[in-house]
Design an enzyme around this catalytic site. Sequence first.
Site, PDB file in Angstrom:
ATOM      1  N   GLY A  74       0.100   4.445   0.104  1.00 34.85           N
ATOM      2  CA  GLY A  74      -0.304   5.468   1.068  1.00 34.85           C
ATOM      3  C   GLY A  74       0.269   5.176   2.445  1.00 34.85           C
ATOM      4  N   ASN A 124       0.828  -1.200   0.000  1.00 35.73           N
ATOM      5  CA  ASN A 124       0.000   0.000   0.000  1.00 35.73           C
ATOM      6  C   ASN A 124       0.875   1.268   0.000  1.00 35.73           C
ATOM      7  OD1 ASN A 124      -1.578   2.191   1.016  1.00 35.73           O
ATOM      8  ND2 ASN A 124      -3.123   0.718   1.702  1.00 35.73           N
ATOM      9  N   PHE A 178      -5.479   8.025   1.486  1.00 38.08           N
ATOM     10  CA  PHE A 178      -5.739   6.805   0.716  1.00 38.08           C
ATOM     11  C   PHE A 178      -6.887   6.051   1.373  1.00 38.08           C
ATOM     12  CE2 PHE A 178      -4.086   3.529   3.573  1.00 38.08           C
ATOM     13  CZ  PHE A 178      -3.358   4.289   4.461  1.00 38.08           C
ATOM     14  N   ASP A 194      -1.268  -4.403   9.868  1.00 38.00           N
ATOM     15  CA  ASP A 194      -2.614  -4.710   9.427  1.00 38.00           C
ATOM     16  C   ASP A 194      -3.531  -3.669  10.051  1.00 38.00           C
ATOM     17  OD1 ASP A 194      -4.271  -6.377   7.814  1.00 38.00           O
ATOM     18  OD2 ASP A 194      -5.262  -6.955   9.663  1.00 38.00           O
TER      19      ASP A 194
END
Length: 204
Positions: free
Chosen positions: A26, A24, A158, A82
């Site tokens: 972002g 990811n 994001f 996570d």
Amino acid sequence: MATEGASWKEEGRPMRVLRMVTSNDGKAREFAEALKGMPFRLERVHGAYEEVQADTLDEVAMMSAQDLLAAGDIPRPFFLEDAGLFVDALRGFPGVYSAYVYRTVGWQGVLRLLQGATDRGARFESRIALVTTWGEVELFAGTGLGTIATEAKGEGGFGFDPIFVARGEARTYAEMPLREKERVSHRGAAVMALKARLLAKRPL
Ligand code: ITT
């Protein structure tokens, strides 16, 4: 699997490398900003790891870290994160399913589910799993309380950022500069705990 990162030196000695595993962009940007000034060279690994499915973020983070550790491809120490959005009126959904929900229906889907709802309470949760050189996994948690906006706002950030308003804020995450989001966000809180660990006089 590709890695990238700038090379800094401190007092002529190469700095230790700390790898962050994420797909990811972002998230990678936020970690890079938040960990600036730490005595580590942060190197991103574009983590192609299967996200395990479990009932809690702790389990997902822990099991993902253990899978990566067992695969043995990433030099230690490294960390992954996570995160999830938990909406009160949906009894915590999408929670551990946030990545799937974002991929399939996006923040638009969450707004639709909450159409007409008066209870707009929600929270973001973050779990960072740090894998030490010795193969131990340490977890760091952060929570960001807030509400789901009635309409999307902002161009930054994001994921679900355009619809999440942190407690005490008028702007969505997507309207806040990186550093301001860090001050109030789940990731900012988890990173603060991670930083304390990285600076502790314990072997890493
Ligand atoms: P990883 O490779 O790091 O796992 P991911 O995008 O799968 O990246 P997560 O499972 O941690 O990340 O995040 C679940 C979803 O929640 C995902 O769609 C993210 O875009 C979103 N999300 C996570 N942190 C967020 C934040 O700070 N603001 C908005 N959305 C966020």
